[in-house]
Structures are given as structure tokens and as C-alpha cells.
Design an enzyme around this catalytic site. Structure first.
Site, PDB file in Angstrom:
ATOM      1  N   ARG A  51     -44.940  31.879  32.642  1.00 36.19           N
ATOM      2  CA  ARG A  51     -44.960  31.308  33.987  1.00 36.19           C
ATOM      3  C   ARG A  51     -43.523  30.965  34.364  1.00 36.19           C
ATOM      4  O   ARG A  51     -42.694  30.671  33.498  1.00 36.19           O
ATOM      5  CB  ARG A  51     -45.834  30.053  34.039  1.00 36.19           C
ATOM      6  N   LYS A  60     -48.111  24.988  30.360  1.00 37.49           N
ATOM      7  CA  LYS A  60     -49.193  24.453  31.177  1.00 37.49           C
ATOM      8  C   LYS A  60     -50.260  23.838  30.278  1.00 37.49           C
ATOM      9  O   LYS A  60     -50.643  24.414  29.265  1.00 37.49           O
ATOM     10  CB  LYS A  60     -49.813  25.568  32.020  1.00 37.49           C
ATOM     11  N   HIS A 100     -44.866  34.974  39.662  1.00 37.07           N
ATOM     12  CA  HIS A 100     -46.194  35.093  39.037  1.00 37.07           C
ATOM     13  C   HIS A 100     -46.710  36.526  39.115  1.00 37.07           C
ATOM     14  O   HIS A 100     -47.540  36.930  38.281  1.00 37.07           O
ATOM     15  CB  HIS A 100     -47.182  34.145  39.709  1.00 37.07           C
ATOM     16  N   ARG A 143     -45.843  38.159  35.960  1.00 38.37           N
ATOM     17  CA  ARG A 143     -46.760  37.755  34.886  1.00 38.37           C
ATOM     18  C   ARG A 143     -48.045  38.587  34.946  1.00 38.37           C
ATOM     19  O   ARG A 143     -48.552  39.040  33.922  1.00 38.37           O
ATOM     20  CB  ARG A 143     -47.057  36.264  35.036  1.00 38.37           C
ATOM     21  N   HIS A 170     -53.824  31.356  28.122  1.00 34.04           N
ATOM     22  CA  HIS A 170     -55.060  31.010  28.824  1.00 34.04           C
ATOM     23  C   HIS A 170     -55.995  30.245  27.896  1.00 34.04           C
ATOM     24  O   HIS A 170     -56.175  30.622  26.740  1.00 34.04           O
ATOM     25  CB  HIS A 170     -55.771  32.277  29.310  1.00 34.04           C
ATOM     26  N   TYR A 172     -58.253  40.730  34.407  1.00 35.53           N
ATOM     27  CA  TYR A 172     -57.355  41.880  34.426  1.00 35.53           C
ATOM     28  C   TYR A 172     -58.077  43.184  34.093  1.00 35.53           C
ATOM     29  O   TYR A 172     -57.568  44.268  34.379  1.00 35.53           O
ATOM     30  CB  TYR A 172     -56.183  41.653  33.471  1.00 35.53           C
TER      31      TYR A 172
END
Length: 290
Positions: free
Chosen positions: A134, A159, A224, A227, A250, A259
Site C-alpha cells: 500500500r 494496515k 493502489h 497494487r 489481506h 482478483y
């Protein structure tokens, strides 16, 4: 600073909320109080309902923005003011639209990165594409996070305040070494305008908007987006979904699984049933002039 704001900030710090979450929550509660020109201590469910209707119908904010506002107000009322939260009995939480990201091709990524004139910004954006970081994680890298012996980068307190390792491709290592020799940045790998602070992600966002126009790329381009491109290009190259989940950081595999709906290796790998039909070319009737 009012006693209520100080108490709310203390409550958030005790619960280890990130500095960005603290800033956003305080800003949302301040806007709520300013709308009624009263302290939240003097407001309640009726005012919360009125405010959310105002945000939805008059300001027409997206569901994602409403959800952030609800989260901030819920924290303020239930944790700091220690009141019951009954608003959602009246107003159900809004549903966010499920949108798939638009992904850059490898050629578009190469064209975009090659057009970034600012060397520091180009290295930061290259890091985002090469590792899937990120932008908030990339700008806060320190030299000590680069482990050239194990060929990994240590991401500290990403994150959700989670540490993780990501890949360090040899080509990226060469780029980072060259950048270090040229700039000798110090504590932060990408220092900002103010001493002792990393560069602001907003500066990189601004660069992306400017370079996108120069490149003539008609897709949205932001840090992003690189990413997203990292994840999809790995998936198309045969990397398994679990590995991509770990690299992206994640929490849930379902987040990474989106994805699968974008990768051409998945979407286009199966032949359409049309291919098995034995049909000839349609015969068009002769056109008769009127």
C-alpha cells in the site's frame, strides 16, 4: 481541546487504533457536532438519524463514506459516552456497491513508471508495483527494512497494525541501491518535506494524476492501482491465491479472491460453449432496392 475529544482520543489509543483511524473518527464526530452546533453529549439517536439522512439524501455521500461516519459515531457514543447504540434498529447500515478494480496491463505499467520524472516518486511507485505494498506502507519504509540476504522487505505495522514480509525482487534491489547511493536519505527511505517525517502519500497521488495525463492512459491510475496490477499479474503468472493473500496482507482470502474475476488466465481460460457449436456463417438475404 475539549475534554470529550481528549477522552475519545485516549479511548482510541488504549484500543490501539491507528493514528489515521483516530484522525478520521475525530473529524467525523466534529462534523456531526458542528451540524447541530452542540456537543455530542447533548445529542442522541434522533439527531444521529437526522444527520445520516442529511448525508444520504442531501449530500448524497457514497455508502462507504456513510459507513465510516457510522463507525466513528458508534465509537463515540458506545465507548466514550457509554451509551447504547440503537440507531441501526432505525436505519440499517448501507450496502456498498461491489465494484471490481480496473487493472493496468504490464505495458501500461511500464509506460506509466517510465514517464515519472521525479526519481524519488518513481522509486516509490516501482516499490508499490514490485511488492504490492500500500502507498501508506511504501512511504514509511526504512533502510533497515530491506533485507538483501533473505531478499525480503519487512513491513512494520501495516494496515491493521500487522507486520509482514514481502518479496524483494533482484531488479528492485538494484533500483533501491542506486537510489540510496544517489540520495543518502537517512532514517526514512523516502523522506518528506519536514525533517524526521516520511513523504506524504498525497504527493504521490498528485504525481499519478499528472503522469496519467501525460501518458494518455484512459484507466484510473493511483498508487493502489499498481497494487491491484501486482496481484492480478501474479495470478496470471500462476501464483497461488494463498501466497498472494500473504503478500498483500489481506486478513480474509475472500478479499484476495476478487482478483480471480479480473485475471485473464481465469476469465479467458475456459472456452465458450459457442466454440463447440457446428454452425455456419449466417446467410444474409439480398437487399432489394425500394
Amino acid at each position: 481541546m475539549s475534554p470529550l475529544r481528549r477522552r475519545m482520543i485516549d479511548d482510541m489509543q488504549i484500543r490501539n487504533l491507528t493514528s489515521n483511524t483516530q484522525r478520521v473518527y475525530v473529524a467525523q464526530v466534529v462534523r456531526f457536532a458542528c451540524y447541530f452546533r452542540k456537543s455530542p453529549e447533548l445529542l442522541g439517536p434522533a439527531e444521529i438519524r437526522t444527520y445520516l439522512i442529511h448525508l444520504t439524501q442531501e449530500r448524497r455521500l457514497a455508502a462507504s463514506s456513510i459507513i465510516v461516519t457510522v463507525s466513528a459515531l458508534r465509537f463515540c457514543f458506545t465507548v466514550t459516552l457509554k451509551r447504547p447504540w440503537v440507531v441501526e434498529d432505525d436505519i440499517p447500515a448501507g450496502r456498498q456497491a461491489k465494484k471490481l478494480p480496473v487493472v493496468l496491463s504490464k505495458e501500461e505499467v511500464a509506460r506509466f513508471l517510465g514517464a515519472v520524472d521525479n526519481p524519488k516518486h518513481r522509486v516509490i511507485l516501482t516499490v508499490c508495483y514490485a511488492t504490492g505494498l500500500r502507498i501508506s506502507e511504501a512511504v514509511r519504509l526504512k533502510a533497515g527494512a530491506i533485507d538483501s540476504k533473505r531478499m525480503v522487505i519487512r513491513v512494520e505495522q501495516g494496515k491493521g497494525r500487522k507486520d509482514r514480509y514481502v518479496m524483494l525482487p533482484p531488479k528492485l534491489l538494484d533500483i533501491l541501491r542506486d537510489y540510496w547511493k544517489r540520495t543518502r536519505p537517512g532514517e526514512w527511505l523516502f523522506p518528506g518535506r519536514y525533517p524526521g517525517q516520511p513523504i506524504s502519500p498525497l504527493s504521490i497521488d498528485r504525481t499519478c494524476r499528472e503522469v496519467r495525463l501525460l501518458c494518455g492512459i484512459d484507466k484510473p491510475v493511483a498508487p493502489h492501482a499498481l497494487r491491484h496490477a501486482f496481484a492480478v499479474h501474479l495470478l496470471e503468472a500462476g501464483t497461488d491465491l494463498r501466497t498472494i493473500q500473504l503478500l498483500l496482507g489481506h486478513r480474509n482470502l475472500s478479499t484476495t479472491a476478487q482478483y480471480l474475476m479480473i485475471a485473464t488466465s481465469t476469465v479467458c481460460a475456459t472456452a465458450s460453449p459457442l466454440e463447440s457449436l457446428d454452425i455456419g456463417s449466417p446467410t444474409l438475404p439480398d437487399l432489394v432496392p425500394v
